[in-house]
Design a protein around this motif. Structure first.
Motif, PDB file in Angstrom:
ATOM      1  N   TYR A 148     -89.485  78.427   4.487  1.00  0.00           N
ATOM      2  CA  TYR A 148     -89.127  79.828   4.231  1.00  0.00           C
ATOM      3  C   TYR A 148     -88.668  79.998   2.781  1.00  0.00           C
ATOM      4  O   TYR A 148     -88.936  81.025   2.147  1.00  0.00           O
ATOM      5  N   ALA A 149     -87.985  78.975   2.258  1.00  0.00           N
ATOM      6  CA  ALA A 149     -87.502  79.059   0.875  1.00  0.00           C
ATOM      7  C   ALA A 149     -88.679  79.160  -0.102  1.00  0.00           C
ATOM      8  O   ALA A 149     -88.660  79.984  -1.024  1.00  0.00           O
ATOM      9  N   VAL A 150     -89.720  78.341   0.106  1.00  0.00           N
ATOM     10  CA  VAL A 150     -90.848  78.409  -0.836  1.00  0.00           C
ATOM     11  C   VAL A 150     -91.675  79.678  -0.616  1.00  0.00           C
ATOM     12  O   VAL A 150     -92.199  80.260  -1.571  1.00  0.00           O
ATOM     13  N   LEU A 151     -91.772  80.119   0.626  1.00  0.00           N
ATOM     14  CA  LEU A 151     -92.513  81.372   0.878  1.00  0.00           C
ATOM     15  C   LEU A 151     -91.759  82.551   0.250  1.00  0.00           C
ATOM     16  O   LEU A 151     -92.369  83.506  -0.243  1.00  0.00           O
ATOM     17  N   HIS A 152     -90.451  82.449   0.244  1.00  0.00           N
ATOM     18  CA  HIS A 152     -89.639  83.474  -0.429  1.00  0.00           C
ATOM     19  C   HIS A 152     -89.858  83.395  -1.948  1.00  0.00           C
ATOM     20  O   HIS A 152     -90.045  84.422  -2.619  1.00  0.00           O
ATOM     21  N   ALA A 153     -89.887  82.169  -2.464  1.00  0.00           N
ATOM     22  CA  ALA A 153     -90.095  82.001  -3.910  1.00  0.00           C
ATOM     23  C   ALA A 153     -91.461  82.559  -4.334  1.00  0.00           C
ATOM     24  O   ALA A 153     -91.605  83.100  -5.429  1.00  0.00           O
ATOM     25  N   ARG A 154     -92.454  82.453  -3.453  1.00  0.00           N
ATOM     26  CA  ARG A 154     -93.772  83.004  -3.763  1.00  0.00           C
ATOM     27  C   ARG A 154     -93.825  84.520  -3.558  1.00  0.00           C
ATOM     28  O   ARG A 154     -94.825  85.165  -3.827  1.00  0.00           O
ATOM     29  N   GLY A 155     -92.781  85.079  -2.999  1.00  0.00           N
ATOM     30  CA  GLY A 155     -92.725  86.534  -2.837  1.00  0.00           C
ATOM     31  C   GLY A 155     -93.293  87.044  -1.521  1.00  0.00           C
ATOM     32  O   GLY A 155     -93.499  88.245  -1.352  1.00  0.00           O
ATOM     33  N   TRP A 156     -93.550  86.153  -0.584  1.00  0.00           N
ATOM     34  CA  TRP A 156     -94.166  86.581   0.676  1.00  0.00           C
ATOM     35  C   TRP A 156     -93.146  86.863   1.769  1.00  0.00           C
ATOM     36  O   TRP A 156     -93.430  87.541   2.742  1.00  0.00           O
ATOM     37  N   ILE A 157     -91.983  86.285   1.644  1.00  0.00           N
ATOM     38  CA  ILE A 157     -90.891  86.590   2.572  1.00  0.00           C
ATOM     39  C   ILE A 157     -89.789  87.239   1.743  1.00  0.00           C
ATOM     40  O   ILE A 157     -89.351  86.671   0.739  1.00  0.00           O
ATOM     41  N   SER A 158     -89.352  88.403   2.158  1.00  0.00           N
ATOM     42  CA  SER A 158     -88.365  89.135   1.359  1.00  0.00           C
ATOM     43  C   SER A 158     -86.965  88.571   1.568  1.00  0.00           C
ATOM     44  O   SER A 158     -86.712  87.838   2.549  1.00  0.00           O
ATOM     45  N   ALA A 159     -86.060  88.927   0.654  1.00  0.00           N
ATOM     46  CA  ALA A 159     -84.671  88.484   0.780  1.00  0.00           C
ATOM     47  C   ALA A 159     -84.067  89.018   2.082  1.00  0.00           C
ATOM     48  O   ALA A 159     -83.299  88.331   2.763  1.00  0.00           O
ATOM     49  N   GLU A 160     -84.435  90.268   2.438  1.00  0.00           N
ATOM     50  CA  GLU A 160     -83.892  90.872   3.669  1.00  0.00           C
ATOM     51  C   GLU A 160     -84.368  90.086   4.893  1.00  0.00           C
ATOM     52  O   GLU A 160     -83.600  89.831   5.815  1.00  0.00           O
ATOM     53  N   GLU A 161     -85.652  89.715   4.868  1.00  0.00           N
ATOM     54  CA  GLU A 161     -86.196  88.964   6.001  1.00  0.00           C
ATOM     55  C   GLU A 161     -85.511  87.600   6.086  1.00  0.00           C
ATOM     56  O   GLU A 161     -85.179  87.128   7.178  1.00  0.00           O
ATOM     57  N   LEU A 162     -85.306  86.998   4.928  1.00  0.00           N
ATOM     58  CA  LEU A 162     -84.659  85.683   4.884  1.00  0.00           C
ATOM     59  C   LEU A 162     -83.276  85.741   5.540  1.00  0.00           C
ATOM     60  O   LEU A 162     -82.852  84.807   6.217  1.00  0.00           O
ATOM     61  N   GLU A 163     -82.613  86.861   5.367  1.00  0.00           N
ATOM     62  CA  GLU A 163     -81.267  86.988   5.938  1.00  0.00           C
ATOM     63  C   GLU A 163     -81.252  87.034   7.459  1.00  0.00           C
ATOM     64  O   GLU A 163     -80.213  86.855   8.080  1.00  0.00           O
ATOM     65  N   THR A 164     -82.418  87.291   8.052  1.00  0.00           N
ATOM     66  CA  THR A 164     -82.463  87.353   9.521  1.00  0.00           C
ATOM     67  C   THR A 164     -82.598  85.972  10.152  1.00  0.00           C
ATOM     68  O   THR A 164     -82.644  85.852  11.381  1.00  0.00           O
ATOM     69  N   PHE A 165     -82.711  84.928   9.341  1.00  0.00           N
ATOM     70  CA  PHE A 165     -82.974  83.563   9.817  1.00  0.00           C
ATOM     71  C   PHE A 165     -82.219  83.237  11.114  1.00  0.00           C
ATOM     72  O   PHE A 165     -81.006  83.322  11.170  1.00  0.00           O
ATOM     73  N   CYS A 166     -82.986  82.899  12.132  1.00  0.00           N
ATOM     74  CA  CYS A 166     -82.459  82.515  13.448  1.00  0.00           C
ATOM     75  C   CYS A 166     -81.729  83.640  14.192  1.00  0.00           C
ATOM     76  O   CYS A 166     -81.077  83.386  15.208  1.00  0.00           O
ATOM     77  N   GLY A 167     -81.846  84.858  13.706  1.00  0.00           N
ATOM     78  CA  GLY A 167     -81.231  85.974  14.417  1.00  0.00           C
ATOM     79  C   GLY A 167     -82.127  86.469  15.544  1.00  0.00           C
ATOM     80  O   GLY A 167     -83.282  86.048  15.677  1.00  0.00           O
ATOM     81  N   ASP A 168     -81.597  87.373  16.350  1.00  0.00           N
ATOM     82  CA  ASP A 168     -82.385  87.937  17.448  1.00  0.00           C
ATOM     83  C   ASP A 168     -83.602  88.672  16.881  1.00  0.00           C
ATOM     84  O   ASP A 168     -83.479  89.474  15.959  1.00  0.00           O
TER      85      ASP A 168
END
Lengths: 266, 304
Positions: A68-88
């Motif tokens: 997820y970290a590298v997909l975020h670095a490439r711009g495909w996963i947003s910071a907001e999406e990253l914050e949902t990690f393991c959430g409902d």
């Protein structure tokens, strides 16, 4: 292609794990440099939806936080999406799912990714595409018989567009791999199965890049055995079996982030 | 049945998305495909796990892979790889599973497919197809080969005589009624349908008029049509060459119970026991799955 630093990946992993209070950190830290080089310098992925992109399969799905970290670095996963990690209802679980942008295959059960990769490489050949397939596996994953079924098929059909990377951190869930099912001759095993095997320092970004680029030229499938350390980059996690399980306390996370921001990228 | 199915598949393979993988099985039935489309035919070796995983990898890139093996191996050896590969990744692979129930009778219990319908129907997105004769297997393939979902085809090993009145029809939303009768409804799947028809003839001689319906789509069940048909009967008998637990009969029971239908459901199949060696006819007889065995079971159920 935007270069990604291994320690950037590690910092994201620590942040994600602290917020979500989940483990598997040690493993995500050990693959950080491998994924950073793969997504930052080697894999040709114009966009996640491009049918002719290189495919990357994180067969050791429990290291998904690093993915997820590298997909975020490439711009495909947003910071907001990253914050949902393991959430409902998050698209980002402990193991990757195709609902997350940039994830080519859902994984999480060991011993399946290499077969997916064999199919992917076969598909590329049938489509006369030069796209490559990368499968990142764990050393303990090679305990699974299905890995060797896939290895035999790939060698038989000389699937040279297929590159397996083994995160050889020497630890598995209940102890050192050499005490459980010893694989100290792992390169010999793969060579005996008809693969080209390359052994590198899995934390040396230049060595990783060289090996992955060179693999494209081999006439057979290539396995890159990357010697790594579980928990790499965080002093109190390195080589520690417990880092497979711990969630981090706030104090531990702070210390880890301090260490990762001060050490020079390896 | 498998020969007819593979011949049709070979014709459909003019579509370049179709790939055939075999787990080192299919002597005398895969050769036509292999010679016509050699670049899209692969022997995966005796390695079902890799075969199922590889199929998912091919499907992700837009191919439609068919994997071929004996039903027990096709359904069970790589079950978790099917689940976490093709199903979890929403990929349209097809499994050609050979041997309905006791088709490989003399080979022994390792080759008797008696739980595959149960295993396959619990998986989301998978369609489960159990044809009753050669022509129906061909129609089923024609209707489903390019669907978006995974498909499990449970095929008889040997050529199956045409079921009278079926005329090769396949429609996943229909129960194919091939015989009328008002006393009891027999619902059969697979090549055992011919025994169901003969059982109805035996019952008729004894003054019991049995209707016979054939269900080829185990998942999804033709739920609306089944409800409509079952409503007219007090006793319904399911007939399958499979364990009575978890398969077609169970699926019909679930439907009838949840729809609140009043019919009593009698399930004919293999009971809770390990099977042994023998010809298909011997094993069918041993487990009450011949026309005579089915008729006797129905008579006793109706007189109870």
């Amino acid at each position: 292609m935007k270069e990604i630093a291994g320690n950037y990946v590690r910092q994201v992993v620590i942040e994600l794990s602290r917020r979500a209070r989940v483990g598997h950190i040690g493993s995500a830290l050990s693959v950080a440099d491998l994924l950073a080089v793969l997504y930052g310098r080697v894999a040709r992925i114009a966009s996640p939806g491009d049918p002719d992109r290189d495919r990357v399969i994180l067969s050791k799905g429990h290291a998904a936080a690093a993915l997820y970290a590298v997909l975020h670095a490439r711009g495909w996963i947003s910071a907001e999406e990253l914050e949902t990690f393991c959430g409902d209802d998050s698209t980002l679980g402990v193991h990757p799912d195709i609902s997350a942008t940039g994830v080519d295959f859902a994984t999480g059960s060991l011993g399946i990714g290499l077969s997916l990769g064999v199919g992917s490489a076969l598909a590329a050949r049938l489509s006369r595409s030069s796209r490559r397939t990368f499968v990142l596996m764990s050393d303990a994953e090679c305990n699974e018989g299905s890995v060797w079924e896939a290895a035999m098929f790939a060698a038989q059909h000389r699937l040279s567009s297929l590159t397996a990377i083994i995160d050889f951190n020497g630890m598995q869930a209940l102890g050192p791999t050499q005490d459980i099912l010893d694989q100290s001759n792992i390169a010999e095993r793969w060579r005996a199965f008809g693969w080209h095997a390359d052994e590198i320092d899995g934390h040396d970004e230049h060595a990783i890049q060289r090996a992955l680029v060179a693999a494209a030229q081999a006439p057979a499938p290539v396995v890159v055995i990357a010697r790594t350390r579980l928990g790499k980059g965080v002093s109190f996690m390195e080589g520690q079996l417990a880092s497979h399980y711990w969630p981090l306390s706030d104090a531990q996370a702070e210390q880890a982030l301090r260490e990762l921001s001060t050490c020079t990228p390896s | 049945m498998r020969k007819a199915f593979l011949t049709k598949l070979s014709a459909l393979a003019a579509d370049e998305r179709i790939v055939l993988l075999t787990g080192d099985l299919g002597y005398t039935v895969i050769e036509d495909f292999a010679s016509r489309w050699p670049e899209r035919f692969y022997n995966a070796g005796v390695a079902e796990q890799n075969m199922l995983g590889m199929a998912a990898g091919l499907a992700e890139a837009g191919f439609i892979p068919f994997v071929y093996s004996i039903a027990t191996f096709a359904s069970m050896r790589a079950y978790e790889i099917l689940r976490n590969g093709a199903i979890l990744n929403d990929l349209p692979i097809r499994i050609i599973a050979i041997g309905q129930g006791f088709d490989y009778g003399p080979a022994g219990a390792t080759h008797h497919a008696l739980e595959d319908l149960a295993l396959m129907r619990v998986q989301p997105r998978v369609r489960v197809i159990s044809p009753s004769d050669d022509a129906q297997s061909v129609s089923a393939l024609d209707a489903t080969w390019d669907l978006r979902s995974p498909v499990y085809y449970r095929l008889a090993k040997d050529p199956s005589a045409a079921i009278p009145g079926l005329d090769g029809r396949f429609d996943a939303s229909r129960v194919e009624m091939i015989r009328d009768g008002s006393d009891v409804l027999l619902l059969a799947t697979g090549s055992l349908a011919s025994e169901a028809i003969d059982a109805a003839e035996i019952l008729s001689l004894q003054g019991i008029e049995a209707a016979v319906g054939i269900v080829a789509s185990i998942k999804p069940l033709p739920a609306d049509d089944l409800q409509r048909v079952i409503t007219s009967y007090r006793t319904v008998v399911t007939i399958e060459e499979h364990y009575v637990h978890g398969g077609f009969g169970s699926a019909v029971c679930e439907l009838a119970a949840s729809a609140g239908l009043g019919a009593r459901i009698v399930t004919c199949g293999v009971g809770d026991r390990i099977t042994g060696c023998g010809s298909r006819s011997h094993l069918r007889a041993l487990h009450g799955l011949t026309a005579g065995g089915i008729a006797a079971r129905i008579q006793s159920a109706l007189s109870a």
